[in-house]
Design a protein around this motif. Structure first.
Motif, PDB file in Angstrom:
ATOM      1  N   GLY A   1      41.560  49.044  39.633  1.00  0.00           N
ATOM      2  CA  GLY A   1      41.345  47.648  39.295  1.00  0.00           C
ATOM      3  C   GLY A   1      42.084  46.667  40.183  1.00  0.00           C
ATOM      4  O   GLY A   1      41.784  45.459  40.167  1.00  0.00           O
ATOM      5  N   GLN A   2      43.033  47.155  40.976  1.00  0.00           N
ATOM      6  CA  GLN A   2      43.822  46.241  41.814  1.00  0.00           C
ATOM      7  C   GLN A   2      43.016  45.609  42.943  1.00  0.00           C
ATOM      8  O   GLN A   2      43.456  44.614  43.526  1.00  0.00           O
ATOM      9  N   PHE A   3      41.861  46.154  43.230  1.00  0.00           N
ATOM     10  CA  PHE A   3      41.067  45.610  44.326  1.00  0.00           C
ATOM     11  C   PHE A   3      40.755  44.133  44.111  1.00  0.00           C
ATOM     12  O   PHE A   3      40.553  43.388  45.075  1.00  0.00           O
TER      13      PHE A   3
ATOM     14  N   VAL B   1      41.831  60.274  37.190  1.00  0.00           N
ATOM     15  CA  VAL B   1      40.508  59.707  36.910  1.00  0.00           C
ATOM     16  C   VAL B   1      40.635  58.527  35.951  1.00  0.00           C
ATOM     17  O   VAL B   1      39.992  57.482  36.138  1.00  0.00           O
ATOM     18  N   GLU B   2      41.470  58.670  34.938  1.00  0.00           N
ATOM     19  CA  GLU B   2      41.651  57.589  33.967  1.00  0.00           C
ATOM     20  C   GLU B   2      42.147  56.315  34.649  1.00  0.00           C
ATOM     21  O   GLU B   2      41.768  55.208  34.269  1.00  0.00           O
ATOM     22  N   GLU B   3      42.977  56.457  35.663  1.00  0.00           N
ATOM     23  CA  GLU B   3      43.508  55.304  36.397  1.00  0.00           C
ATOM     24  C   GLU B   3      42.392  54.457  36.993  1.00  0.00           C
ATOM     25  O   GLU B   3      42.489  53.227  37.085  1.00  0.00           O
ATOM     26  N   PHE B   4      41.287  55.114  37.397  1.00  0.00           N
ATOM     27  CA  PHE B   4      40.192  54.398  38.058  1.00  0.00           C
ATOM     28  C   PHE B   4      38.943  54.318  37.174  1.00  0.00           C
ATOM     29  O   PHE B   4      37.817  54.302  37.663  1.00  0.00           O
ATOM     30  N   ALA B   5      39.174  54.228  35.869  1.00  0.00           N
ATOM     31  CA  ALA B   5      38.051  54.125  34.928  1.00  0.00           C
ATOM     32  C   ALA B   5      37.217  52.872  35.175  1.00  0.00           C
ATOM     33  O   ALA B   5      35.997  52.878  34.964  1.00  0.00           O
ATOM     34  N   ILE B   6      37.847  51.788  35.622  1.00  0.00           N
ATOM     35  CA  ILE B   6      37.109  50.548  35.916  1.00  0.00           C
ATOM     36  C   ILE B   6      36.107  50.798  37.040  1.00  0.00           C
ATOM     37  O   ILE B   6      34.918  50.465  36.930  1.00  0.00           O
ATOM     38  N   GLU B   7      36.588  51.403  38.120  1.00  0.00           N
ATOM     39  CA  GLU B   7      35.706  51.695  39.256  1.00  0.00           C
ATOM     40  C   GLU B   7      34.603  52.674  38.854  1.00  0.00           C
ATOM     41  O   GLU B   7      33.464  52.561  39.338  1.00  0.00           O
TER      42      GLU B   7
ATOM     43  N   MET C   1      38.527  46.808  30.306  1.00  0.00           N
ATOM     44  CA  MET C   1      39.621  47.659  30.780  1.00  0.00           C
ATOM     45  C   MET C   1      40.518  46.924  31.768  1.00  0.00           C
ATOM     46  O   MET C   1      41.731  47.128  31.788  1.00  0.00           O
ATOM     47  N   LEU C   2      39.914  46.062  32.590  1.00  0.00           N
ATOM     48  CA  LEU C   2      40.714  45.284  33.541  1.00  0.00           C
ATOM     49  C   LEU C   2      41.674  44.359  32.805  1.00  0.00           C
ATOM     50  O   LEU C   2      42.857  44.241  33.163  1.00  0.00           O
TER      51      LEU C   2
ATOM     52  N   GLY D   1      50.509  45.040  32.273  1.00  0.00           N
ATOM     53  CA  GLY D   1      51.274  44.816  33.484  1.00  0.00           C
ATOM     54  C   GLY D   1      50.906  45.726  34.633  1.00  0.00           C
ATOM     55  O   GLY D   1      51.610  45.760  35.647  1.00  0.00           O
ATOM     56  N   HIS D   2      49.798  46.472  34.505  1.00  0.00           N
ATOM     57  CA  HIS D   2      49.390  47.384  35.567  1.00  0.00           C
ATOM     58  C   HIS D   2      48.658  46.658  36.704  1.00  0.00           C
ATOM     59  O   HIS D   2      48.664  47.115  37.842  1.00  0.00           O
ATOM     60  N   VAL D   3      47.992  45.561  36.366  1.00  0.00           N
ATOM     61  CA  VAL D   3      47.323  44.721  37.362  1.00  0.00           C
ATOM     62  C   VAL D   3      47.691  43.277  37.042  1.00  0.00           C
ATOM     63  O   VAL D   3      47.484  42.821  35.915  1.00  0.00           O
TER      64      VAL D   3
END
Length: 597
Positions: free
Chosen positions: A9-11, A351-357, A418-419, A426-428
């Motif tokens: 999500g940081q993108f 995988v969970e970290e990039f669930a948004i993507e 999710m974002l 505080g992750h993004v």
């Protein structure tokens, strides 16, 4: 050079450098060999037998799966300790991509078995469960299926009514309930079944061997619009006895298993749409070159060339974004392993970290796949509507991709939801950049004409401004509705489309910039044209969806200020000639007589 590993999500708030993205041009020798092996299997075993899949030959689907197992293709993601190849996430994406090009029937069987049939045991099973079941699943000796959906539990998966009752002696659970839309049900050896114990808040997962004498019965094969030879049946459990040692993970952990399985399934579904698009483009180009009307090939007509260029562009962009995300997941998995996580923990969290993507890709690529097949029919004209050409089956098979692994509407809302949750944890950091955008709206615009002499200098600035447009709308939405935002689905859908287009357009630009630096701009002028063409469309979509969001969020002076900001954020200094871009792309396709990027 140290690789900059971003969080999921940081993108949207961080500039990504092209050196930090993975592209298909970066496949190593092993991956290129794997790609050729898979393509050979598809071209030899599947493509010549498309008619058997379309005539509902379920036995042929099973035998094809067995052949894939003999080649090791069912165990690519399985660790070597359990009979698999133990390859990385990018390699598993590659196999899923190229094995899915011939028919949706085999693609669905493959995905259901390797993903939701095998993966839950690999990632959540204890050592005894993995030793007992995974080697059989990895080789195709056994096949797996996944029983989650019920007549009254679809998108709301945790509302299932299937019950699991512990026996008086505590040795087994008796499972009773009805599951539907179960892929591979007709030939599977085990089910991953989700049921509720007593009045637990969350469902629990179980490994259930398929034994008809143990209270398991199957409904008739479903007659479906597409994926006709994918075995799809209802499964009924009546006091089915399941040993307590076959509980998967912990009691009440089933919903978490189901959601994480869907995250993997979503990005793999995107991959499974890629080679279908390549093949449709190639078949469409070949037909257009051969079909003569008015004494000339129809590939010379501008309307046809426009279609081919747009189809190829979407395929290229989907490929760029899918492998970008896959490599980001693999990087995160490797990082966690280096930090001491087990393979199970690392892959689950990676995988969970990039669930948004994963949700973004599921939506974008499945819809591009449907559009590609639709345009393929149009290029073929009347023949496209006939079963004698591959276009009509491709169109029918594509339709399911917008429904399973969570409907595209659900995934759109999930991506933004999710974002926002990541921001709250505080992750993004969304709040800081959103406040900066709000301040920028009050500032005087810079009227200086920038220097756009470098490749993609204007395009990268536009991407940056599109991110500001998203932050403007999303920030205002969060400020106005807070935790009630999830109730405003139309607004979430608009914001999600903005998020999706930003990720896809940026991925294409980064890939193209990277290969241009390696090969020179002249060598990749068609790829440059595709990246620019897609961004042009993305700007229009984002402008439209942002206006809808602004109208729902603001009135009076606030609305006027946001609309002025939107015009600033979606403005080109040098508007591209999209007809010229399409011509560059189409000319190469027609000359090469295939998808060639």
């Amino acid at each position: 050079m140290t690789k900059d590993i971003t969080r999921g999500g940081q993108f949207i708030v961080k500039e990504t450098k092209c050196e930090n993205v993975f592209t298909p041009e970066d496949f190593n020798e092993e991956q290129r060999m794997m790609r050729e092996s898979v393509k050979e299997f598809v071209d030899k075993e599947l493509w010549p037998n498309k008619h058997r899949f379309e005539s509902k030959d379920y036995g042929f689907t099973k035998s094809s799966m067995q052949k894939a197992g003999e080649l090791g293709l069912l165990g690519v993601a399985v660790p070597e300790a359990y009979g698999g190849l133990g390859m990385g996430f990018v390699s598993t994406m590659l196999v899923c991509d190229y094995i899915s090009g011939a028919t949706g029937s085999f693609s669905t069987a493959f995905g259901a078995h390797t993903g939701i049939g095998t993966m839950p045991i690999t990632l959540y099973g204890n050592e005894a469960q993995k030793q007992k079941y995974v080697p059989k699943l990895a080789t195709g000796e056994w096949f797996g299926a996944y029983c989650l959906t019920e007549p009254d539990a679809g998108s709301d998966a945790n509302s299932g009514k299937t019950k699991a009752v512990l026996s008086a002696d505590g040795k087994y659970y008796a499972i009773t309930g009805q599951k539907m839309w179960i892929s591979n049900a007709g030939f599977c050896n085990l089910f991953i079944v989700f049921a509720r114990i007593e009045d637990d808040k969350n469902i629990t997962g179980f490994i259930v061997e398929n034994d008809p004498s143990n209270g398991i019965t199957l409904g008739e094969e479903e007659h479906k619009l597409g994926i006709r030879a994918s075995s799809t049946r209802q499964v009924f459990f009546n006091e089915t006895k399941v040993p307590v040692e076959n509980m998967l993970s912990e009691r009440g952990n089933g919903f978490k298993i189901a959601m994480n399985a869907l995250n993997v399934g979503r990005i793999k579904l995107a991959a499974a749409c890629l080679d279908s698009q390549r093949r449709i483009v190639s078949k469409s180009v070949q037909y257009a070159n051969e079909r003569i009307q008015f004494n000339t090939p129809i590939s010379s007509f501008g309307a046809i060339r426009t279609k081919l260029a747009e189809m190829a562009t979407n395929a290229y962009v989907g490929e760029s974004a899918s492998y970008r995300a896959a490599a980001a997941i693999e990087d995160r998995i490797n990082q966690r392993i280096e930090e001491g996580n087990s393979h199970q923990e690392a892959e689950l969290k990676g995988v969970e970290e990039f669930a948004i993507e994963c949700s973004i890709l599921k939506v974008a690529v499945s819809e591009d796949m449907q559009n590609c097949a639709d345009e393929g029919i149009q290029i073929f004209g009347g023949m496209g509507f006939s079963e004698d050409t591959p276009m009509e089956s491709a169109w029918r098979d594509a339709r399911i991709t917008r429904i399973y692994e969570g409907t595209n509407e659900i995934n759109r809302m999930l991506a933004v939801g999710m974002l926002i949750k990541k921001a709250m944890k505080g992750h993004v950091d969304l709040i800081g950049p959103a406040m900066k955008v709000a301040d920028e709206l009050l500032s005087i615009p810079d009227f200086d004409v920038p220097d756009y002499s470098e490749l993609f200098s204007e395009e990268k600035e536009i991407i940056s401004k599109l991110k500001k447009a998203f932050l403007m709308v999303a920030g205002s939405a969060v400020q106005k509705y807070g935790p009630d935002l999830e109730k405003h689905q139309a607004l979430l859908l608009a914001a999600s489309d903005m998020l999706i287009e930003i990720y896809m357009a940026e991925s294409a630009l980064l890939r193209t910039e990277k290969i241009a630096k390696a090969k020179g701009e002249e060598a990749v002028k068609e790829e440059i044209a595709m990246a620019q063409l897609y961004l042009y469309h993305a700007v229009d979509i984002i402008s439209l969806r942002a206006k809808e969001g602004i109208a729902a969020l603001a009135e009076g002076d606030e609305q006027r200020m946001m609309l002025m900001g939107l015009r600033r954020f979606t403005k080109y200094t040098n508007l591209p000639n999209i007809n010229a871009l399409r011509e560059i792309i189409a000319s190469k396709l027609i000359d090469k007589n295939e998808y060639c990027f």
